[in-house]
Write an enzyme that holds these catalytic residues in place. Sequence first.
Site, PDB file in Angstrom:
ATOM      1  N   TYR A 140       0.815  -1.212   0.000  1.00 27.08           N
ATOM      2  CA  TYR A 140       0.000   0.000   0.000  1.00 27.08           C
ATOM      3  C   TYR A 140       0.853   1.268   0.000  1.00 27.08           C
ATOM      4  CZ  TYR A 140      -3.926  -3.039   0.827  1.00 27.08           C
ATOM      5  OH  TYR A 140      -4.874  -4.016   0.696  1.00 27.08           O
ATOM      6  N   ASP A 203       7.179  -5.637  20.392  1.00 23.24           N
ATOM      7  CA  ASP A 203       6.556  -5.487  19.062  1.00 23.24           C
ATOM      8  C   ASP A 203       7.222  -6.511  18.138  1.00 23.24           C
ATOM      9  OD1 ASP A 203       5.463  -4.290  16.526  1.00 23.24           O
ATOM     10  OD2 ASP A 203       4.934  -2.626  17.855  1.00 23.24           O
ATOM     11  N   HIS A 241      -7.994  -2.630  18.230  1.00 22.07           N
ATOM     12  CA  HIS A 241      -8.859  -2.107  17.154  1.00 22.07           C
ATOM     13  C   HIS A 241      -8.356  -2.471  15.757  1.00 22.07           C
ATOM     14  CE1 HIS A 241      -6.901   2.203  16.527  1.00 22.07           C
ATOM     15  NE2 HIS A 241      -6.037   1.217  16.350  1.00 22.07           N
TER      16      HIS A 241
HETATM   17  C1  SAM Z   1      -1.739   0.733  15.619  1.00 18.38           C
HETATM   18  S1  SAM Z   1      -0.103   0.346  16.094  1.00 18.38           S
HETATM   19  C2  SAM Z   1      -0.120   0.939  17.775  1.00 18.38           C
HETATM   20  C3  SAM Z   1       1.219   1.399  18.233  1.00 18.38           C
HETATM   21  C4  SAM Z   1       1.267   1.977  19.649  1.00 18.38           C
HETATM   22  N1  SAM Z   1       0.715   1.056  20.628  1.00 18.38           N
HETATM   23  C5  SAM Z   1       0.579   3.316  19.729  1.00 18.38           C
HETATM   24  O1  SAM Z   1      -0.549   3.388  20.227  1.00 18.38           O
HETATM   25  O2  SAM Z   1       1.145   4.301  19.268  1.00 18.38           O
HETATM   26  C6  SAM Z   1      -0.151  -1.430  16.293  1.00 18.38           C
HETATM   27  C7  SAM Z   1       1.196  -2.060  16.612  1.00 18.38           C
HETATM   28  O3  SAM Z   1       1.009  -3.481  16.759  1.00 18.38           O
HETATM   29  C8  SAM Z   1       2.196  -4.111  16.261  1.00 18.38           C
HETATM   30  N2  SAM Z   1       1.946  -5.536  15.951  1.00 18.38           N
HETATM   31  C9  SAM Z   1       1.314  -6.073  14.898  1.00 18.38           C
HETATM   32  N3  SAM Z   1       1.315  -7.408  14.950  1.00 18.38           N
HETATM   33  C10 SAM Z   1       1.958  -7.740  16.100  1.00 18.38           C
HETATM   34  C11 SAM Z   1       2.289  -8.983  16.724  1.00 18.38           C
HETATM   35  N4  SAM Z   1       1.923 -10.128  16.158  1.00 18.38           N
HETATM   36  N5  SAM Z   1       2.972  -8.949  17.889  1.00 18.38           N
HETATM   37  C12 SAM Z   1       3.336  -7.780  18.463  1.00 18.38           C
HETATM   38  N6  SAM Z   1       3.048  -6.566  17.914  1.00 18.38           N
HETATM   39  C13 SAM Z   1       2.376  -6.545  16.738  1.00 18.38           C
HETATM   40  C14 SAM Z   1       2.496  -3.279  15.028  1.00 18.38           C
HETATM   41  O4  SAM Z   1       3.816  -3.477  14.574  1.00 18.38           O
HETATM   42  C15 SAM Z   1       2.221  -1.870  15.530  1.00 18.38           C
HETATM   43  O5  SAM Z   1       3.375  -1.277  16.063  1.00 18.38           O
END
Ligand code: SAM
Length: 335
Positions: A140, A203, A241
């Site tokens: 994307y 993460d 979410h």
């Molecule tokens: C919407 S971001 C939120 C980041 C942060 N918590 C904030 O509020 O600024 C979602 C995060 O979940 C992480 N994520 C996705 N899949 C994951 C996994 N399987 N295990 C751990 N983290 C993951 C992504 O890399 C990303 O940094």
Amino acid sequence: MVMDESQQAEADIWKFAFGFITGTVVKTSVELHIQDLVAKHGGSISLSALSAALAIPADHLRRIMRFLIHHGIFHKTSDDHYTENALSRLFATGNMSAFMMLHGPPPPTLSGVTPQVLRTGKRPDVKPADGEDTWTDPAYGNHEKVFTDAMEAHSRVTTSKIVAHHPDLFRGIRSVVDVGGRHGMALSCLIKAFPTVRGLCFDLPEVVAKAPPLDGVEFVGGSMFESIPKADAVMLMWVLHDWSDNACVEILKKCKEAIPAHGKVIMIDAVVEEDGGEDEYYGARVSLDMIMMASTVQGKERTHKEFVRLLDEAGFSSHTVKNINTIESVIEAYP
Ligand SMILES: C[S@@+](CC[C@H](N)C(=O)[O-])C[C@H]1O[C@@H](n2cnc3c(N)ncnc32)[C@H](O)[C@@H]1O
């Protein structure tokens, strides 16, 4: 609630931050002829009739209608029943609907709210079945840095609200792991305010590998679907979410395994009021919900009832919800 100028500004900023989604969703409603359909049904239609006529899942349509109603397009007359109004009639064919077609297609990150994706449930290219966001996906446009910067900006605001409105959050907590903590900004802000707490930012390995060092923040790479480092509290900010209900239950079960009997799981996410409301942030919450529909496969902002269902299924015994005067609330769940 009476707000001073700076509180009002913090509420208003989201109107600009999320403003770009409004035209996309209204255009989609015009392309789907929702306004025409309601008029054809004598000016009022049920969610199930609308869903059948459009061949779009009711849950998605209910959320789209909630957003349109917030913007004054349609009224909700009873549970899941919608009625036309002067503004919806203006978007009917032959009125101003053609004007909305001046907008080109939305950027690929927002393709989730186009009629084709709503009807087929399929994104234009291959995505994993359950999510999460399209922002960091190279397919994307690889907006990784832009996304990280945006998350950091939001986490600075939200953590300042936590510190101001929930000073007891870490009472009795010696360690916290921020799951999906990205580059650790939220933790860094929280640890400055609560310096006795040890903070681990967890993460995906490829995400923490790029995180610059931050005072007091330890980084751990891994997947929350496999195993989460043990701590007194697990924090999930703007993580649930991104995911479907089934994936959320899996994540919450892993969080529960990581905490002791006296520990807790802290979720920082929007809790959308079922029937609108006077809250200054309601518009931002339903806009964020549209962005989740647009940019994830199964993600959504949830109502309190929807959170309760997830927590029950994941086996938590109790929870509390704390309003912190921003888009998100703090939900604390106990084993
Ligand atoms: C919407 S971001 C939120 C980041 C942060 N918590 C904030 O509020 O600024 C979602 C995060 O979940 C992480 N994520 C996705 N899949 C994951 C996994 N399987 N295990 C751990 N983290 C993951 C992504 O890399 C990303 O940094």
